[in-house]
Design an enzyme around this catalytic site. Structure first.
Site, mmCIF file in Angstrom:
data_model
loop_
_atom_site.group_PDB
_atom_site.id
_atom_site.type_symbol
_atom_site.label_atom_id
_atom_site.label_comp_id
_atom_site.label_asym_id
_atom_site.label_seq_id
_atom_site.Cartn_x
_atom_site.Cartn_y
_atom_site.Cartn_z
ATOM 1 N N ASN A 57 37.730 55.261 49.625
ATOM 2 C CA ASN A 57 36.464 54.803 50.223
ATOM 3 C C ASN A 57 36.653 54.497 51.715
ATOM 4 O OD1 ASN A 57 33.695 54.233 49.995
ATOM 5 N ND2 ASN A 57 34.090 52.036 49.853
ATOM 6 N N SER A 112 35.780 37.175 44.739
ATOM 7 C CA SER A 112 34.377 37.289 45.111
ATOM 8 C C SER A 112 33.575 36.119 44.560
ATOM 9 C CB SER A 112 33.836 38.593 44.518
ATOM 10 O OG SER A 112 32.441 38.624 44.562
ATOM 11 N N TYR A 114 32.528 45.115 37.220
ATOM 12 C CA TYR A 114 33.168 44.813 38.511
ATOM 13 C C TYR A 114 33.524 43.327 38.597
ATOM 14 C CZ TYR A 114 33.586 43.392 43.376
ATOM 15 O OH TYR A 114 34.025 42.800 44.530
ATOM 16 N N LYS A 137 37.306 41.123 38.822
ATOM 17 C CA LYS A 137 37.700 40.048 39.751
ATOM 18 C C LYS A 137 38.145 38.816 38.965
ATOM 19 C CE LYS A 137 37.255 42.242 43.464
ATOM 20 N NZ LYS A 137 38.431 42.569 44.258
HETATM 21 P P1 NAD Z 1 36.086 48.966 50.936
HETATM 22 O O1 NAD Z 1 35.738 49.912 49.844
HETATM 23 O O2 NAD Z 1 35.519 49.195 52.285
HETATM 24 O O3 NAD Z 1 37.687 48.865 51.067
HETATM 25 C C1 NAD Z 1 38.554 49.022 49.992
HETATM 26 C C2 NAD Z 1 39.663 49.971 50.427
HETATM 27 O O4 NAD Z 1 40.589 50.114 49.356
HETATM 28 C C3 NAD Z 1 39.164 51.384 50.764
HETATM 29 O O5 NAD Z 1 39.707 51.774 52.007
HETATM 30 C C4 NAD Z 1 39.706 52.265 49.640
HETATM 31 O O6 NAD Z 1 39.999 53.574 50.080
HETATM 32 C C5 NAD Z 1 40.936 51.482 49.216
HETATM 33 N N1 NAD Z 1 41.361 51.657 47.825
HETATM 34 C C6 NAD Z 1 40.632 51.513 46.691
HETATM 35 N N2 NAD Z 1 41.403 51.703 45.609
HETATM 36 C C7 NAD Z 1 42.665 51.966 46.060
HETATM 37 C C8 NAD Z 1 43.907 52.234 45.432
HETATM 38 N N3 NAD Z 1 44.026 52.296 44.104
HETATM 39 N N4 NAD Z 1 44.993 52.449 46.209
HETATM 40 C C9 NAD Z 1 44.893 52.391 47.566
HETATM 41 N N5 NAD Z 1 43.751 52.147 48.201
HETATM 42 C C10 NAD Z 1 42.645 51.921 47.466
HETATM 43 O O7 NAD Z 1 35.712 47.495 50.401
HETATM 44 P P2 NAD Z 1 35.655 46.122 51.194
HETATM 45 O O8 NAD Z 1 34.231 45.724 51.331
HETATM 46 O O9 NAD Z 1 36.519 46.173 52.394
HETATM 47 O O10 NAD Z 1 36.282 45.158 50.090
HETATM 48 C C11 NAD Z 1 37.666 44.830 50.075
HETATM 49 C C12 NAD Z 1 37.946 43.948 48.874
HETATM 50 O O11 NAD Z 1 37.109 42.796 48.920
HETATM 51 C C13 NAD Z 1 37.643 44.618 47.521
HETATM 52 O O12 NAD Z 1 38.624 44.226 46.591
HETATM 53 C C14 NAD Z 1 36.292 44.043 47.147
HETATM 54 O O13 NAD Z 1 36.097 44.033 45.752
HETATM 55 C C15 NAD Z 1 36.392 42.637 47.711
HETATM 56 N N6 NAD Z 1 35.086 42.025 47.997
HETATM 57 C C16 NAD Z 1 34.193 42.681 48.805
HETATM 58 C C17 NAD Z 1 32.938 42.116 49.052
HETATM 59 C C18 NAD Z 1 31.912 42.820 49.903
HETATM 60 O O14 NAD Z 1 30.742 42.455 49.830
HETATM 61 N N7 NAD Z 1 32.282 43.798 50.720
HETATM 62 C C19 NAD Z 1 32.597 40.868 48.480
HETATM 63 C C20 NAD Z 1 33.546 40.219 47.678
HETATM 64 C C21 NAD Z 1 34.801 40.814 47.448
HETATM 65 N N1 UFG Z 2 18.394 43.466 48.615
HETATM 66 C C1 UFG Z 2 17.149 44.010 48.841
HETATM 67 N N2 UFG Z 2 17.085 45.346 49.103
HETATM 68 C C2 UFG Z 2 18.183 46.160 49.157
HETATM 69 C C3 UFG Z 2 19.454 45.573 48.922
HETATM 70 C C4 UFG Z 2 19.515 44.224 48.645
HETATM 71 O O1 UFG Z 2 16.127 43.327 48.800
HETATM 72 O O2 UFG Z 2 18.043 47.378 49.391
HETATM 73 C C5 UFG Z 2 18.479 42.009 48.361
HETATM 74 C C6 UFG Z 2 19.062 41.634 47.009
HETATM 75 O O3 UFG Z 2 18.054 41.600 46.018
HETATM 76 C C7 UFG Z 2 19.701 40.267 47.300
HETATM 77 C C8 UFG Z 2 20.137 40.386 48.759
HETATM 78 O O4 UFG Z 2 19.379 41.453 49.309
HETATM 79 O O5 UFG Z 2 18.718 39.261 47.221
HETATM 80 C C9 UFG Z 2 21.623 40.685 48.931
HETATM 81 O O6 UFG Z 2 21.949 41.828 48.150
HETATM 82 P P1 UFG Z 2 23.351 42.591 48.301
HETATM 83 O O7 UFG Z 2 23.315 43.764 47.379
HETATM 84 O O8 UFG Z 2 23.623 42.876 49.744
HETATM 85 O O9 UFG Z 2 24.415 41.492 47.857
HETATM 86 P P2 UFG Z 2 24.585 40.697 46.483
HETATM 87 O O10 UFG Z 2 24.509 39.240 46.817
HETATM 88 O O11 UFG Z 2 23.668 41.205 45.459
HETATM 89 O O12 UFG Z 2 26.055 41.091 46.032
HETATM 90 C C10 UFG Z 2 27.144 41.306 46.940
HETATM 91 C C11 UFG Z 2 28.099 42.314 46.307
HETATM 92 C C12 UFG Z 2 28.703 41.720 45.057
HETATM 93 C C13 UFG Z 2 29.412 40.446 45.430
HETATM 94 C C14 UFG Z 2 28.450 39.490 46.086
HETATM 95 C C15 UFG Z 2 29.154 38.238 46.538
HETATM 96 O O13 UFG Z 2 27.414 43.513 45.998
HETATM 97 O O14 UFG Z 2 29.638 42.605 44.509
HETATM 98 O O15 UFG Z 2 27.835 40.116 47.210
HETATM 99 O O16 UFG Z 2 30.257 38.532 47.305
HETATM 100 F F1 UFG Z 2 29.909 39.873 44.322
#
Ligand code: NAD
Ligand code: UFG
Length: 335
Positions: free
Chosen positions: A35, A125, A149, A153
């Site tokens: 990704n 998360s 998912y 976590k």
């Molecule tokens: P992202 O997808 O941008 O980054 C994840 C990276 O991990 C990518 O570069 C992907 O290529 C790499 N990857 C996935 N599986 C792999 C594997 N098996 N081996 C090597 N590389 C691998 O996601 P992000 O938003 O940067 O999130 C990073 C971490 O934080 C994740 O574990 C995600 O679950 C967690 N997290 C993200 C959010 C969010 O909203 N972005 C919220 C809470 C937790």
């Molecule tokens: N929303 C909209 N329209 C869209 C997308 C989102 O109205 O097109 C709203 C949702 O209903 C929510 C808010 O915007 O009220 C935020 O939504 P996100 O999808 O951006 O984020 P969430 O809080 O639903 O969830 C995200 C990640 C989860 C993570 C969580 C906390 O997707 O995996 O943040 O870290 F667990």
């Protein structure tokens, strides 16, 4: 000091790599590009003027991963970002999520133990919290996950707690992220999801650059000030700094054991707050329509940032305006 970032080319990992390099850590990245794009390696070098070592390896491939530890025996800590993160996809392909998100952690812990590396920071998360009528969410609140998912976590947290109890020499920090948005001020790195974005800010940005006509706001009848969902949005650069604070805590206090921290601002903003602020700072670019609620969404949640502030000295600095401005700056520079 050398640190290994798995998933370090992704959204949060790349910003953390930049902060760590700025803070004079040596950074090694392992990413399988599932990704992300390899060009991010050079972008990190461009922003920081420093080198970074990159291995294109799947963390689930234990044999290949072992090479990284063999070649870098002096790694101080591992920050494990690698994982899949799309809730909807995890419902359709649960085994793919369990496989990737759990085996990666188990492989890392086994190899770290074998190589005498004892410091580990994990990307957890806010999704691990059970629905709560009481806000803000504190680290001690009950846990529960409502989709595959989220369960990966939660299971990771259990695995890490059990492993740390059995191996007390390990320092393990679980960081529970709230909703990261925004990008580095340079506009060189940022959030770049494939396909139609699931999350709010990437979708808003696609509307702003004309890829989509309007934003669908999922529900305007929630029990919040304006009826739209409320979340705790945190600037990704602040979030990255939180990881550096967690590293410093481990460095300064050798017997940390297991620690858990929320990384959020403690403030809740509604979907309309986000859209209105985005339009205010970037020009009136985003139209919206109200549609049905999205399945699984809840009305409101935000973090208590107190424990991270007290124990890590972590305080967010960036405003919602900066989050909206930098998100848009990244997409216009990279469209
Ligand atoms: P992202 O997808 O941008 O980054 C994840 C990276 O991990 C990518 O570069 C992907 O290529 C790499 N990857 C996935 N599986 C792999 C594997 N098996 N081996 C090597 N590389 C691998 O996601 P992000 O938003 O940067 O999130 C990073 C971490 O934080 C994740 O574990 C995600 O679950 C967690 N997290 C993200 C959010 C969010 O909203 N972005 C919220 C809470 C937790
Ligand atoms: N929303 C909209 N329209 C869209 C997308 C989102 O109205 O097109 C709203 C949702 O209903 C929510 C808010 O915007 O009220 C935020 O939504 P996100 O999808 O951006 O984020 P969430 O809080 O639903 O969830 C995200 C990640 C989860 C993570 C969580 C906390 O997707 O995996 O943040 O870290 F667990």
């Amino acid at each position: 000091m050398k640190i290994l970032l798995t998933g370090g080319l992704g959204y949060i990992g790349s910003h953390t790599a930049v902060q760590a390099l700025k803070d004079n850590y040596e950074v090694i990245i392992v990413d399988n590009l599932s990704n992300s794009k390899e060009e991010v390696v050079n972008k990190i070098r461009q922003i920081t003027g420093k080198d970074v070592k990159f291995y294109k390896i799947d963390v689930c491939d234990k044999q290949k991963l072992e090479l990284v530890f063999d070649e870098n025996p002096d790694i101080f800590a591992v920050i494990h970002f690698a994982g899949f993160k799309a809730v909807g996809e995890s419902v359709e392909k649960p085994l793919m999520y369990y496989q990737n998100n759990l085996i990666s952690t188990i492989n890392l812990l086994e190899l770290m133990k074998k190589n005498g590396i004892v410091n580990f920071i994990f990307s957890s998360s806010a999704t691990v919290y059970a629905p709560s009528k009481i806000m803000p969410l504190e680290e001690s609140f009950p846990l529960e996950a409502s989709n595959p998912y989220g369960r990966t976590k939660l299971f990771n947290e259990f695995i890490l707690k059990d492993f740390q109890s059995a191996n007390p020499e390990f320092n393990i920090t679980l960081l529970r992220y709230f909703n990261p948005i925004g990008a580095d001020d340079s506009g060189i790195i940022g959030e770049d999801p494939n396909g139609i974005p699931n999350n709010l800010m990437p979708y808003i940005c696609k509307v702003a650059i004309g890829e989509f006509d309007h934003l669908d706001i999922f529900g305007n009848d929630y029990n919040t000030k304006d009826g739209t969902g409320v979340r705790d949005y945190i600037h990704v650069v602040d979030l990255a700094t939180g990881h550096i604070k967690a590293l410093k805590q481990i460095e300064s206090n050798k017997n940390n054991g297991l620690k858990i921290y929320n990384l959020g601002t403690g403030k809740g903003y509604s979907v309309l707050d986000i859209v209105n602020t985005f339009n205010k700072v970037n020009g009136d670019l985003v139209k919206y329509e109200f549609t049905q609620r999205r399945a699984g969404d809840i009305d409101i949640y935000y973090a208590s940032p107190k424990k991270a502030e007290k124990e890590l000295g972590f305080k967010t600095e960036k405003t919602l305006e900066e989050m909206c401005k930098s998100s848009y700056n990244y997409v216009i520079k990279n469209k």
